[in-house]
Design a protein around this motif. Sequence first.
Motif, PDB file in Angstrom:
ATOM      1  N   UNK A 179       0.845  -1.198   0.000  1.00 55.37           N
ATOM      2  CA  UNK A 179       0.000   0.000   0.000  1.00 55.37           C
ATOM      3  C   UNK A 179       0.879   1.246   0.000  1.00 55.37           C
ATOM      4  N   UNK A 180       1.934   1.242   0.806  1.00 51.05           N
ATOM      5  CA  UNK A 180       2.844   2.388   0.870  1.00 51.05           C
ATOM      6  C   UNK A 180       3.506   2.669  -0.464  1.00 51.05           C
ATOM      7  N   UNK A 181       3.922   1.620  -1.164  1.00 54.15           N
ATOM      8  CA  UNK A 181       4.526   1.785  -2.488  1.00 54.15           C
ATOM      9  C   UNK A 181       3.498   2.350  -3.463  1.00 54.15           C
ATOM     10  N   UNK A 182       2.287   1.830  -3.434  1.00 57.49           N
ATOM     11  CA  UNK A 182       1.222   2.324  -4.310  1.00 57.49           C
ATOM     12  C   UNK A 182       0.936   3.796  -4.031  1.00 57.49           C
ATOM     13  N   UNK A 183       0.844   4.144  -2.752  1.00 57.37           N
ATOM     14  CA  UNK A 183       0.592   5.540  -2.384  1.00 57.37           C
ATOM     15  C   UNK A 183       1.727   6.439  -2.866  1.00 57.37           C
TER      16      UNK A 183
ATOM     17  N   UNK B 282       3.844   5.926  -5.309  1.00 57.04           N
ATOM     18  CA  UNK B 282       3.846   5.964  -6.770  1.00 57.04           C
ATOM     19  C   UNK B 282       2.815   6.951  -7.299  1.00 57.04           C
ATOM     20  N   UNK B 283       1.692   7.042  -6.610  1.00 57.64           N
ATOM     21  CA  UNK B 283       0.608   7.923  -7.065  1.00 57.64           C
ATOM     22  C   UNK B 283       0.509   9.204  -6.240  1.00 57.64           C
ATOM     23  N   UNK B 284       1.572   9.469  -5.473  1.00 53.00           N
ATOM     24  CA  UNK B 284       1.682  10.692  -4.676  1.00 53.00           C
ATOM     25  C   UNK B 284       0.485  10.913  -3.762  1.00 53.00           C
TER      26      UNK B 284
ATOM     27  N   UNK C 255       8.824   5.170   2.767  1.00 57.68           N
ATOM     28  CA  UNK C 255       8.688   4.730   1.366  1.00 57.68           C
ATOM     29  C   UNK C 255       8.517   5.935   0.467  1.00 57.68           C
ATOM     30  N   UNK C 256       7.678   6.896   0.871  1.00 55.38           N
ATOM     31  CA  UNK C 256       7.439   8.100   0.076  1.00 55.38           C
ATOM     32  C   UNK C 256       8.731   8.907  -0.064  1.00 55.38           C
ATOM     33  N   UNK C 257       9.490   9.039   1.020  1.00 52.48           N
ATOM     34  CA  UNK C 257      10.749   9.786   0.977  1.00 52.48           C
ATOM     35  C   UNK C 257      11.741   9.097   0.035  1.00 52.48           C
ATOM     36  N   UNK C 258      11.804   7.783   0.102  1.00 52.11           N
ATOM     37  CA  UNK C 258      12.700   7.026  -0.764  1.00 52.11           C
ATOM     38  C   UNK C 258      12.265   7.162  -2.228  1.00 52.11           C
ATOM     39  N   UNK C 259      10.967   7.096  -2.455  1.00 50.13           N
ATOM     40  CA  UNK C 259      10.430   7.195  -3.817  1.00 50.13           C
ATOM     41  C   UNK C 259      10.686   8.565  -4.416  1.00 50.13           C
ATOM     42  N   UNK C 260      10.643   9.596  -3.573  1.00 47.07           N
ATOM     43  CA  UNK C 260      10.852  10.971  -4.030  1.00 47.07           C
ATOM     44  C   UNK C 260      12.316  11.384  -3.995  1.00 47.07           C
ATOM     45  N   UNK C 261      13.197  10.465  -3.626  1.00 47.88           N
ATOM     46  CA  UNK C 261      14.618  10.745  -3.600  1.00 47.88           C
ATOM     47  C   UNK C 261      15.076  11.586  -2.436  1.00 47.88           C
TER      48      UNK C 261
END
Length: 100
Positions: free
Chosen positions: A37-41, A43-45, A93-99
């Motif tokens: 769920x965290x990865x999905x969130x 990915x879709x901000x 996860x969001x921080x990692x996804x956003x660099x």
Amino acid sequence: MSENVREQLAGYRQSIDNIDAALIHMLAERFRCTKAVGVLKATHELPPSDPAREEYQIERLRRLAKEANLDPDFAEKFLNFIIKEVIRHHEAIAAEHNGN
């Protein structure tokens, strides 16, 4: 302590140990799902937290606790602890996804 009491105690403790093991495995599975769920969130901000979902889950768990003759306040505290950990994971996860 009599042998009968010792055997009963050992039986109860074995059941408790089995339940604890099952709880750990269930929590691990729950966190595997919430990670997805965290990865999905991310990915879709979408925000890491969903207060409406959290409120629904708390109400639902309190109801289930009452039906199971478990203290609903305890169930709510337990779920709040899990929710806080899930949000922390989603933020990471969001921080990692956003660099970040």
